[in-house]
Structures are given as structure tokens and as C-alpha cells.
Scaffold this motif. Structure first.
Motif: not given
Length: 610
Positions: A32-35, A38, A310-311, A340
Motif C-alpha cells: 500500500t501507499n507509504n509501505s 520508495t 518507481e511506478e 501499485h
């Protein structure tokens, strides 16, 4: 043969307190986001790239007690591998020359090179100092942070043969064309022609410039006026009009990229959408990497880049995402992708997925259980990753058997909690059957450390099979007294609703779909007709050796006769009735929802601390 970064350890960096991650040649970071995806990539950039110049106070980990880490540690282990990615015993000669006496050997004889990167604040000059060392051993994980470094093993600067090449989440080739430090800027800066080629090209450009001026009245007039500058410099000057670059050294200043379905209808990148510009930017990275690889090969020097994207799916439609991913993974070197996108995750091999979770002030990582059988892996890929890729990004899974539950539970969840389930990262899944149908989802949840809850039908055979499958994955457990499982009372969901006092809601749904009097007409029409044949406990037929079946007759008399008819009606057209039944249930107050439904919701609430 080549090399590979197979292990990464990070401590004190951003949200990572203490982490170890295995890395295949292609690693797909999901979560998930902020997992922490990065953060892992930036840790690699700190070890192999130029991130040290970007370090700030925010990069140092702050634990739950607000204590700031005194330093950042990043250790990577590099091993020798064959063309199939399997570890080999020794490095090739070119890497032996590169790593020199810093190469170490494990007890089984296999060589490795371990690099430590250490960053901490400089109390005298301010800012931060980053130092790199070769480690003399690869310690166990529980003691790696205490491993001492030796100044004799200091490594000045970065490893040129092992560069980090990053592809940022926000990328735009139109902007990068203007930046000399960008990768495409570095490609253009490497353009080189010999003197004869330069003379030939500049002569051609001069002819083009003269023709362009000659054929334009405006440019000819401008040239005549600018020629008067000659009067101010005592005849020593000469004005020229050059619509096109006069010198080859100025080539990159007006360099543009055009794209279109046909050459005659192509447009400059500034007129294309972000998807095309982003994709083009990533392909320039591929071009740059291959250019470097060729140069190193010509010099007979080793080269193995670590490319981190990234993404890469940003701004691209699903088919374009799939194509881009294939282009990335076929690049030279090691590839790290954070995403994601369920489409990219579905394309990855299962052993390439790394699931990151941030909880309690630290980042942890999970991967597929390697002990799973080939059949379990196949089913997991087909029924979960490939078909339901969005589950990879779940904070919790709620499994049930039927279509009614799959529609009803998430809507009743919103009624009960006042939030959509997906807002909280919770996915409800109907597995399409009982028992073994749960297995791929249980393996998936167990491998990636995702909490899983079950809302199960209560028939004896169903419960027995569920217990068997659950224990194969999670070990010995009493599913009747489990904080993550709710089991209905010896019936399925529709039967439970009827027995629990919700017949009115179901009848209203049937009337809405089929009209007033439909239940009564079905009772009258089917009373006394045979049900579906069922196998009996009688011995097999002596003549044909086949099992004996019987077809009992429908009997709608008695107190439960109407409920029997309602169940038959609903079972015959579950997809049609499921939504209507759900809507009727959701008209109730939250506290009036079915008791078993509230039970599973409270277990979810407790398990996820909602």
C-alpha cells in the motif's frame, strides 16, 4: 555468467528501522501507499548511487519513542550467478579484478562481495558524511548492525562497474531534454563524430541554412539589416542567419523527439500526453544503460547496473503497462520495480514479488512461501494474482463462499462502520465454493502476511473441509474458536438469514424481482415434484455396480415449508437476488444486522484495530 545483488539490509533509514530483503534479478516491490517501497529504492541509491548528496534530517529513522537514529546503515551482498540466475561458486575473472582482495568466501566455498554504506551527521562541518567499506564477512541478521568496519577496507566513491540508475515516479522526456544532467542529456553529450564526419555534416547544414534564408523573404531582409553590423566593426564582422545549428557541438541544444503513427504526422513530445512522454523517458534510460554496457564491453571491463523504476505504470493504460514492463525486465543488469499496478504484479514471477508493510514504526517484507507445491503456486497465480491482482495491495482479506455474501458483506460493512471497505484497504472475496476453493487465497495471505478473515457456511462437510485447508496453511487450530473465523449454524448464508428472522427482507427482494404472488405460484407449481437426485447409503447396484440414487419429492407443508420454497427460489437465481436481498438488509439499523455478520465485523475491528 554475471553477478547479482542478492541480499539487502537497511537500518535507520526513513521508515525502516531494521530490514533484510532478498533480491532476485527482477524484484517487484508491492504494498500500500507509504509501505516503504520508495525507501528501499533510495537505500539502494545511497549504497550504489548519488543519494548521499540529498540526505536530510528526514532520512533518519524516528522510532515509536521519538528517538532519532544516529546513523544509516545499508549493506548489500553481491554474488556470482550463471545465465539462469543460479548462484555459482566463484566470480568471473573480470569481477575478481574489480573487487580484488575484498572478495570473501563462505564455509561452502561460495564467494561474495559485501558492501557497507554508512551515513551520519558531521558535527564539525555540518551536513552528513557517507563512507563505504567492504565487509570481511556476512554476519547473521540479528547481529549485522554490530559488525565492525575496517578503514583498510574503505572504498572511495561509488562502484563504477555497479551503477545505480533510477527512474523516478514523476518523469517527462520533454523536460529532460532541457536538462544536461538527465540521462537523455548524458546520451546527447556522448554524441561524437570524427573530424571528417563533422566537416561533412556541417557543410550539409550550411547548405540547408543558406537555402532556408534564400527561400524566405523575411529571413533575407533580416540578414540584410544585420549585415549593417559590419559598419560598426570596421568591416571585420559578418552576420549570419542559421535557422539550424551551425556546429555539431550545438546539436543537443535544439534536439527534439517526435512521435506519431506515421513519420509525416508525428509531433514533438511537448504535444503528447504524459503517458507517451513518461514511457519515452523510461526508454531513454534503457538506451543509456545499453550505451554504457557497450562502452564497458569495448573496454573489456565489467558492468552490471541496478535499474530501479518507481511506478512505471503511471499515465499508461493496462496494455501499455504490460508492454513497458516486458521492456524493462529485458534490460541489462538487475531490475527493481515498485508498483501499485495489479497488471504488472500479475506479469511478475511469484518469486519476484516482495510485499512491504509499514507498522509500529518499522517496515517489514514478505515473499511467497517457497515450500508451496507447484500445484499450489499455479492455483495461486491463476486464481489470485492473475485474476484478482488488486488483492496484492490489501490490508486484509475477508473470504466467503457464495455470491450473496460477496455482494452483501461489503455493503453491510459500510452500513455498520460508516466507511466503504476499500477505504480501509479491506477486500471481500467470494471464493466460489467451499473447502479447497479457499486454499489459494489462504496461501496468498499467509505468504505475504496479510490478515485473512473467513465467513463460512455451516454445513458439516463444508466446515470439515475448511478446517482441513486452513490447518494445512496455518497449522493446528480450532476454527470454531478462532478470532478470524465466523461459521454459520449448519446452513448456508440464505438459510441462516431465514432462520435468523430475516425472511421478510428476502421475500421483499423476491417480490421486487419477480412480482407479488411469485412465491405462492412456485409453491403451487412445484409441490410434489421430484428434487435433484441424491446418492443414498445403499450398496451399489449388483448388476451395473453403480451407486444408488433417489429423488425425494418436494414437500412444502409444515411450518418450514414456505422457507424451503424461498430457498429453492433464491438458489435458482442467486446472482439476480443477491443485490436485492443486500439492499433490504442495509435498510436496517446497524445494530439490527444479522448477528453472525456483526460477529465477523467485530473480529475484523479487533484484528485490524479499527
Amino acid at each position: 555468467m554475471s553477478i547479482q545483488v542478492d541480499l539487502l539490509r537497511v537500518s535507520g533509514f526513513r521508515g525502516i528501522q531494521n530490514l533484510e530483503m532478498t533480491l532476485p534479478r527482477v524484484a517487484v516491490l508491492i504494498g500500500t501507499n507509504n509501505s516503504g517501497k520508495t525507501s528501499v529504492i533510495k537505500a539502494l541509491q545511497l549504497a550504489l548511487g548519488d543519494y548521499s548528496r540529498y540526505l536530510s534530517d528526514e532520512d533518519f529513522h524516528i522510532d515509536a519513542d521519538e528517538k532519532v537514529a544516529s546513523k544509516v546503515l545499508v549493506d548489500i551482498r553481491i554474488i556470482a550467478v550463471d545465465s539462469g540466475g543460479n548462484r555459482t561458486e566463484k566470480f568471473e575473472d573480470e569481477w575478481v579484478q574489480e573487487f580484488g582482495d575484498k572478495i570473501q568466501q563462505e564455509a561452502d566455498g561460495k564467494q561474495f562481495f559485501a558492501l557497507r554504506t554508512e551515513s551520519q551527521s558531521d558535527p564539525i562541518k555540518g551536513g552528513y558524511n557517507t563512507n563505504r567499506y567492504a565487509l570481511s564477512r556476512w554476519p547473521a541478521f540479528d547481529e549485522w548492525q554490530q559488525e565492525r568496519t575496517n578503514k583498510k577496507n574503505s572504498i572511495p566513491g561509488r562502484l563504477d562497474a555497479l551503477p545505480f540508475i533510477g527512474i523516478e515516479a514523476q518523469r517527462d522526456i520533454h523536460q529532460e531534454l532541457k536538462e544536461k544532467s538527465s540521462l537523455i542529456g548524458r546520451v546527447l553529450a556522448s554524441v561524437d563524430y570524427d573530424s571528417e564526419q563533422v566537416s561533412q555534416l556541417e557543410s550539409m547544414v550550411q547548405e540547408i541554412n543558406e537555402l532556408a534564408v534564400k527561400n524566405s523573404e523575411s529571413l533575407t531582409n533580416l540578414k540584410q539589416h544585420l549585415g549593417k553590423l559590419n559598419q560598426s566593426f570596421q568591416g571585420s564582422g559578418r552576420a549570419e542567419i542559421t535557422p539550424f545549428p551551425k556546429k555539431m557541438r550545438d546539436l543537443s541544444k535544439q534536439f527534439t523527439v517526435h512521435f506519431g503513427e506515421q513519420e509525416s504526422s508525428s509531433f514533438s513530445m511537448e504535444y503528447h500526453g504524459m503517458g507517451t512522454r513518461s514511457w519515452a523517458s523510461m526508454l531513454t534510460v534503457k538506451a543509456f544503460t545499453e550505451m554504457l554496457s557497450q562502452k564497458y564491453e569495448e573496454e573489456a571491463e565489467p558492468f552490471f547496473p541496478v535499474v530501479a523504476a518507481e511506478e512505471p505504470e503511471a499515465h499508461l493504460h493496462p496494455n501499455a503497462q504490460r508492454t513497458l514492463y516486458r521492456q524493462l525486465v529485458n534490460s541489462v543488469g538487475q531490475i527493481i520495480v515498485s508498483t501499485h499496478s495489479p497488471y504488472l504484479a500479475a506479469l511478475a514471477n511469484q518469486n519476484e514479488l516482495r510485499y512491504l508493510v509499514s507498522a509500529n514504526g518499522n517496515v517489514s517484507v514478505s515473499q511467497l512461501d517457497e515450500t508451496l507445491s507447484p500445484e499450489d503456486k499455479r492455483k495461486l497465480q491463476r486464481e489470485v494474482v492473475h485474476s484478482r491482482g488488486e488483492l496484492i495491495f490489501s490490508k486484509a482479506l475477508v473470504l466467503s463462499e457464495g455470491e450473496t455474501e460477496e455482494q452483501a458483506l461489503p455493503q453491510m460493512f459500510e452500513r455498520y462502520f460508516g466507511h466503504e471497505s476499500f477505504e480501509l484497504g479491506i477486500n471481500f472475496i467470494g471464493v466460489g465454493g467451499s473447502g479447497a476453493k479457499y486454499r489459494p487465497f489462504l496461501n496468498f495471505a499467509h505468504s505475504f502476511g496479510i490478515p485473512v478473515f473467513i465467513f463460512s457456511d455451516g454445513e458439516e462437510k463444508t466446515v470439515k473441509e475448511l478446517s482441513k485447508q486452513y490447518q494445512k496453511v496455518f497449522g493446528e487450530v480450532d476454527i470454531h474458536n478462532n478470532g478470524n473465523i465466523t461459521i454459520l449454524d449448519k446452513t448456508d448464508f440464505e438459510g441462516y438469514l431465514l432462520e435468523a428472522g430475516f425472511a421478510t427482507q428476502i421475500e421483499t427482494a423476491i417480490i421486487e424481482i419477480d412480482g407479488q404472488g411469485y412465491i405462492e405460484s412456485q409453491i403451487e407449481k412445484k409441490q410434489g415434484t421430484p428434487l435433484k437426485p441424491k446418492r443414498t447409503n445403499l450398496p451399489n447396484c449388483k448388476a451395473c455396480k453403480q451407486p444408488i440414487f433417489e429423488s425425494p419429492l418436494r414437500d412444502y407443508s409444515g411450518d418450514d415449508g414456505r422457507n424451503k420454497a424461498i430457498l429453492e427460489i433464491v438458489d435458482a437465481k442467486k446472482p439476480m437476488y443477491a443485490q436485492a436481498i443486500t439492499e433490504e438488509l442495509c435498510k436496517l439499523e446497524a445494530s439490527q444486522l444479522p448477528e453472525k455478520v456483526i460477529d465477523i465485523f467485530e473480529k475484523i475491528k479487533a484484528g485490524l484495530h479499527l
